[in-house]
Scaffold this motif. Structure first.
Motif, mmCIF file in Angstrom:
data_model
loop_
_atom_site.group_PDB
_atom_site.id
_atom_site.type_symbol
_atom_site.label_atom_id
_atom_site.label_comp_id
_atom_site.label_asym_id
_atom_site.label_seq_id
_atom_site.Cartn_x
_atom_site.Cartn_y
_atom_site.Cartn_z
ATOM 1 N N UNK A 237 4.608 6.816 5.341
ATOM 2 C CA UNK A 237 3.746 6.111 4.383
ATOM 3 C C UNK A 237 2.279 6.202 4.800
ATOM 4 N N UNK A 238 2.020 6.029 6.091
ATOM 5 C CA UNK A 238 0.643 6.109 6.577
ATOM 6 C C UNK A 238 0.078 7.504 6.369
ATOM 7 N N UNK B 189 -2.167 1.522 -3.459
ATOM 8 C CA UNK B 189 -0.975 0.801 -3.916
ATOM 9 C C UNK B 189 0.087 0.833 -2.822
ATOM 10 N N UNK B 190 0.294 2.006 -2.239
ATOM 11 C CA UNK B 190 1.254 2.134 -1.139
ATOM 12 C C UNK B 190 0.772 1.351 0.079
ATOM 13 N N UNK B 191 -0.531 1.386 0.357
ATOM 14 C CA UNK B 191 -1.084 0.639 1.483
ATOM 15 C C UNK B 191 -0.839 -0.854 1.320
ATOM 16 N N UNK B 192 -0.999 -1.344 0.104
ATOM 17 C CA UNK B 192 -0.755 -2.769 -0.147
ATOM 18 C C UNK B 192 0.673 -3.144 0.194
ATOM 19 N N UNK B 193 1.662 -2.323 -0.245
ATOM 20 C CA UNK B 193 3.073 -2.620 0.029
ATOM 21 C C UNK B 193 3.361 -2.531 1.530
ATOM 22 N N UNK C 293 6.088 0.848 -6.549
ATOM 23 C CA UNK C 293 5.606 0.044 -5.436
ATOM 24 C C UNK C 293 6.603 -1.016 -5.034
ATOM 25 N N UNK C 294 7.251 -1.634 -6.039
ATOM 26 C CA UNK C 294 8.269 -2.645 -5.758
ATOM 27 C C UNK C 294 9.470 -2.038 -5.055
ATOM 28 N N UNK C 295 9.860 -0.829 -5.472
ATOM 29 C CA UNK C 295 10.977 -0.133 -4.832
ATOM 30 C C UNK C 295 10.667 0.101 -3.355
ATOM 31 N N UNK C 296 9.428 0.591 -3.055
ATOM 32 C CA UNK C 296 9.041 0.832 -1.662
ATOM 33 C C UNK C 296 9.060 -0.463 -0.858
ATOM 34 N N UNK C 297 8.492 -1.525 -1.446
ATOM 35 C CA UNK C 297 8.425 -2.798 -0.728
ATOM 36 C C UNK C 297 9.814 -3.369 -0.474
ATOM 37 N N UNK D 115 -8.832 -5.607 -5.096
ATOM 38 C CA UNK D 115 -8.624 -7.060 -5.147
ATOM 39 C C UNK D 115 -7.383 -7.471 -4.382
ATOM 40 N N UNK D 116 -6.282 -6.749 -4.559
ATOM 41 C CA UNK D 116 -5.029 -7.126 -3.896
ATOM 42 C C UNK D 116 -4.837 -6.426 -2.557
ATOM 43 N N UNK D 117 -5.494 -5.274 -2.348
ATOM 44 C CA UNK D 117 -5.270 -4.479 -1.142
ATOM 45 C C UNK D 117 -6.012 -5.039 0.058
#
Length: 989
Positions: free
Chosen positions: A117-118, A147-151, A95-99, A190-192
């Motif tokens: 991504x979508x 997780x991808x949606x959050x990034x 996830x960090x790599x994508x962001x 929680x985060x998304x």
């Protein structure tokens, strides 16, 4: 190098930097290739960490364009397909790599990457629509897509671009809310969700989320979901501002319903979430002062300071009631009067929240707090209570709180100012005097009937209702609710309390029932009362019922006879239809009506009785007569005989019905003769009906003396039939008739030595059936209600051993009998009956060996018998027979003939220790033991066991002690004349 998306120990930095060359394109390609190889193989994350660090480093050099970053995102998304959601570190790094890659992609290419991504997110989410998702159901795909949606949302929110998330994604994401298990939502939403809301350009998504939450039900699970999302998006929802990131809820009635529902939830987490949201909104409202006037919430700037004080006190009570220790709560209770006075700002709204405090106090584990709350509850104005929308929940909590026997301690000064009898009587009376009392009592009785009551609370509640001054309150629905309460009370094991509850319910019916109530409803409920414990002819409560019926019944008696005839002369009931009135209900009502002398029955009653007994006329010759109708008529007559019997038994007590049938009892006995000789007896229900009818006749001294010749003739036929080849049901009926008559002779001290009857019993029954046990001649007819021959044999053996017990009680010839049948043979016969024919006969077997066991000299046999019967008793632990069997077992073992014998001291002392140890688990077991020990000549060996039991054991468990205190209290009321005596000799002291 550190971001919010990754947190890698500094010790790894040097190792990672060694892998980084400063030819950026080659470094990215190489690290990506190694990462893909690692994650599809041994799951090493060193190269993945290096790739993440490199991207963080390159983020400071945005002028350099490297096309390989697109490939990094595509490969990272594909790698998620191979990674479990449990690989938390790998998921976080990907996830960090994508962001970190997204800002490095040129704006000309970002749209293509964004769509990729979508597409991944939508593909994983669409198939989950409409499914309930928990940890075991496609959780990995859901976790990765979110997780991808959050990034993606983080990138969109931090970079002003023209990129838009598709509307369908909004719909799909919101559809997950009702189907996502709450524990899963806490992990991945929680985060998304907050970032997803932040990435939108309007508050439409907030409105859609709110509408989805309002569609949920108010079950505990749904309230938990509603409060979770409201707390998660509290910055967006708990506000008074209107903008694209806010959707205020203060003007939504559903929001306050959710908060209120959460505040009296059983889950402390849910209560804390509700309190958090409530406090947060009150602070906002106090700051901005909007005007709100709804059914359950009110805010007005004119009363701002009073409202703030009211809410501060509400918060104090809701917080302090979470404490378990009484001493931490009692100081706060002093402010309850001030809180009550502050409700004057808006009584309707404020009481809704005040009731929430009541509910929490009523559910508190401390009896002191609950008693204090019950006192305050009973002081609430009745109109205010029942006009509030939340009175249903409060009433349920009130009655549930009362359903605790330890609140009704009869010891003086157990809790000052709490007199439960006066309190309940005052409250029910205050309800009764209201103009709308009929509607209110229907509402109250509905709630009372929905609870499974303990014996002590139900006694005090029914007693309080029975003390209401006479008034027309109960309609047909109320009587149906009382019927449910009565059925609950009949399950109570304490005979004193059970009888007192029934008497109180009868008083309620007599004092509070409307005069226009349907006669069939009255017939139905009066037929349910146990004649051995409450509604018995000759008692005060019977006379009260007779006087009440005399005052309210105005219908034509012909109509009653017509309905009764339809019930009796109907050959079958429609399938799937349950008839409300039994034959017993009609018979009892007819006895009550004849005692009331309300109607000049005349020819109507005579014609009706004639139609009943006409079914038995020449029944041996009428081959086409209907057995079902004849049996219905027999059952009706049986109940008439039972209900016409007075307490105490005074021989013949004038009753018109009894006068009409006394000369026709021989017709009933003749019908039983015919069924015994010619049959058919097709099932256990028929056999039981015939033996119970004989039992009712033989136990009515007046009828027994009038029909003595016919009874003796029936006995001759019965004893003769035992020499023939009988069906199982005929065998059972014949033995039961002999048992009832033999018991009648023994109980009335009638000398029958030397008669044919005694010889027949000894030689025909004991020798050939009980100890020889030859039943090969019996048929194996299958009864669908009694579907195995083994069960029927168990009933037969129970009857045989019961006859044997009667014989031993009249033991004038016992020594002669034991010469022919030694105790060792009887022990083997008992073992066979227990092991082969079931435990049904265990009670009469134990009663028999009370007389036999002390006479046996073989110590080993006695010890074996005691041990096996002990185990057999505990095999019945989950049945009603357990307490009867264990009581008879103790009576057999702890008698002087066994206990004073030194050979058995160690054995019975061991069982005494077991009984003490089991006392905590089995309420009342130790009490039975002590009851039988009281009759012993004291044995020194028991002194240590008894002392230990008194000091450390469950001699009287608290709940059992409470029942005994109430039983003593009831008996004191009877002796003082404050309560009428019950209709059973068992219940009278």
């Amino acid at each position: 190098m550190r971001t919010n998306n990754s947190c890698i120990p500094i010790s790894d930095v040097f190792d990672l930097l060694e892998k980084i060359t400063y030819n950026e394109e080659k470094t990215v390609d190489k690290l990506l290739q190694c990462t893909v190889s690692d994650l599809k193989g041994d799951r090493s994350i060193v190269n993945l960490k290096a790739l993440n660090y490199f991207l963080l480093f390159r983020s400071n050099c945005k002028g350099i364009s490297i096309y390989s970053y697109e490939n990094v995102i595509y490969e990272s998304v594909d790698l998620l397909k191979y990674i479990s959601d449990k690989d938390i570190t790998i998921c976080a790094l990907l996830g960090s790599v994508i962001e970190n890659c997204l800002p490095l992609i040129p704006m000309t290419n970002i749209n293509k990457v964004f769509l990729k991504l979508v597409e991944f997110i939508e593909t994983n989410l669409q198939f989950m629509s409409g499914k309930v998702i928990d940890q075991a159901d496609n959780y990995t795909k859901l976790a990765h897509s979110l997780h991808v949606l959050e990034r993606t949302c983080s990138f969109k929110s931090g970079n002003p671009t023209d990129l838009e998330l598709p509307t369908m994604l909004n719909t799909t994401l919101i559809s997950l809310i009702p189907n996502l298990a709450i524990d899963v939502a806490r992990k991945i939403f929680v985060s998304v969700l907050p970032k997803f809301v932040l990435s939108q350009d309007s508050n439409i998504i907030l409105e859609q989320i709110w509408l989805q939450l309002t569609r949920l039900n108010f079950s505990e699970n749904d309230v938990s979901k509603q409060l979770f999302y409201l707390c998660l998006l509290s910055d967006n929802f708990i506000t008074v501002e209107h903008n694209k990131l806010c959707f205020p809820l203060y003007d939504k009635p559903e929001f306050w319903e959710i908060i209120l529902k959460g505040l009296y939830n059983e889950d402390s987490i849910i209560r804390k979430q509700s309190l958090f949201l409530l406090k947060l909104y009150i602070e906002k409202l106090a700051e901005h002062n909007p005007s709100i006037e709804q059914d359950i919430f009110y805010w007005d700037n004119k009363h701002k300071f009073q409202l703030i004080e009211f809410w501060n006190k509400i918060f104090t009570f809701l917080e302090v009631v979470e404490e378990k220790q009484t001493h931490l709560i009692t100081p706060a209770l002093k402010g309850f009067e001030d809180l009550h006075s502050l409700c004057s700002v808006n009584r309707k709204v404020c009481y809704a929240w005040l009731f929430c405090v009541f509910i929490r106090l009523l559910k508190h584990p401390s009896h002191i707090i609950v008693k204090w709350c019950l006192i305050e509850f009973c002081n609430i104005d009745i109109d205010t209570l029942f006009h509030d929308a939340k009175c249903k929940e409060l009433l349920i909590c009130f009655f549930n709180a009362l359903n605790n026997m330890f609140l009704f301690n009869t010891e003086k000064n157990s809790t000052p100012n709490f007199n439960h009898e006066d309190l309940l009587e005052k409250w029910f009376t205050s309800v009764a005097i209201k103009d709308s009392s009929r509607i209110l009592f229907e509402y109250i009785l509905d709630h009372l009937a929905s609870i499974s009551w303990g014996p002590v609370p139900l006694f005090y509640i029914t007693s309080a209702i029975s003390k209401i001054p006479p008034k027309s309150l109960f309609n047909d629905n109320c009587l149906n609710h009382l019927k449910k309460i009565l059925l609950v009370s009949l399950k109570n094991q304490n005979v004193y309390i059970r009888s007192a509850i029934q008497c109180s319910l009868l008083k309620c019916i007599c004092n509070l029932t409307n005069s226009d109530v349907d006669i069939m409803t009255i017939t139905n409920i009066l037929g349910l009362f146990n004649s051995k414990e409450s509604l018995k002819r000759g008692t005060g409560i019977w006379k009260k019922c007779v006087d009440w019926i005399k005052s309210i019944l105005t219908c034509e008696i012909t109509a009653f006879f017509r309905i009764c005839s339809n019930k009796i002369f109907k050959t079958n009931e429609p399938q799937g239809v349950e008839t409300s009135n039994s034959i017993q209900s009609f018979s009892r009502m007819l006895v009550l009506m004849t005692d009331s002398e309300k109607f000049p029955f005349g020819e109507d009653l005579k014609i009706f009785i004639d139609s009943i007994f006409e079914q038995f006329y020449e029944c041996d010759k009428r081959i086409y007569s209907c057995l079902k109708i004849q049996d219905n008529c027999l059952e009706f007559c049986q109940h008439i005989i039972s209900d016409c019997s007075s307490f105490p038994d005074q021989g013949k007590k004038e009753n018109r019905l009894l006068c009409l049938i006394e000369n026709r009892i021989i017709d009933l006995l003749h019908y039983i003769e015919v069924r015994l000789q010619k049959g058919p007896i097709e099932n256990m229900q028929m056999a039981t009906l015939y033996e119970k009818t004989f039992y009712k006749i033989i136990n009515n001294k007046y009828l027994a003396s009038r029909s003595s010749a016919k009874i003796l003739n029936l006995l001759k036929i019965t004893t003769h039939s035992l020499t023939l080849n009988l069906s199982s049901y005929h065998e059972y009926l014949a033995l039961e008739i002999i048992h009832h008559y033999y018991k009648y002779l023994v109980q009335n001290d009638i000398n029958f030595n030397g008669t044919f009857f005694e010889n027949d019993i000894i030689h025909s029954i004991f020798k050939t059936r009980l100890f020889g046990k030859n039943f090969s001649h019996l048929s194996t007819t299958v009864d669908p209600l009694f579907n195995t021959r083994g069960k029927l044999m168990s009933e037969i053996m129970h009857t045989l051993w019961s006859i044997f017990t009667c014989y031993l009680e009249n033991n004038s010839g016992l020594q002669v009998f034991l010469e022919e049948f030694p105790v060792s043979i009887l022990i083997n016969a008992a073992f066979n009956a227990i092991n082969e024919d079931g435990k049904q006969s265990l009670v009469p077997i134990l009663k028999s060996f009370i007389y036999l066991l002390p006479l046996h000299k073989n110590v080993e046999d006695v010890q074996k018998f005691i041990s096996i019967t002990w185990d057999s008793c505990f095999e019945l632990r989950k049945t009603e027979l357990f307490w009867l069997t264990i009581s008879e077992w103790m009576r057999m073992v702890y008698q002087d003939g066994i206990a004073l014998n030194s050979h058995y001291h160690q054995l019975i002392s061991g069982y005494a220790v077991k009984i003490m140890d089991l006392g905590e688990e089995l309420t009342g077991l130790v009490n039975i033991f002590f009851y039988h020990c009281e009759k012993l000549n004291f044995i020194p060996q028991f002194s240590a066991i008894i002392s230990k039991g008194i000091v450390f054991g469950a001699i009287l468990r608290k709940d059992k002690r409470m029942e005994m205190e109430v039983s003593d209290y009831i008996m004191n009321l009877i002796e003082s004349g404050s309560m009428e005596s019950f209709g059973s000799g068992i219940c009278l002291k």
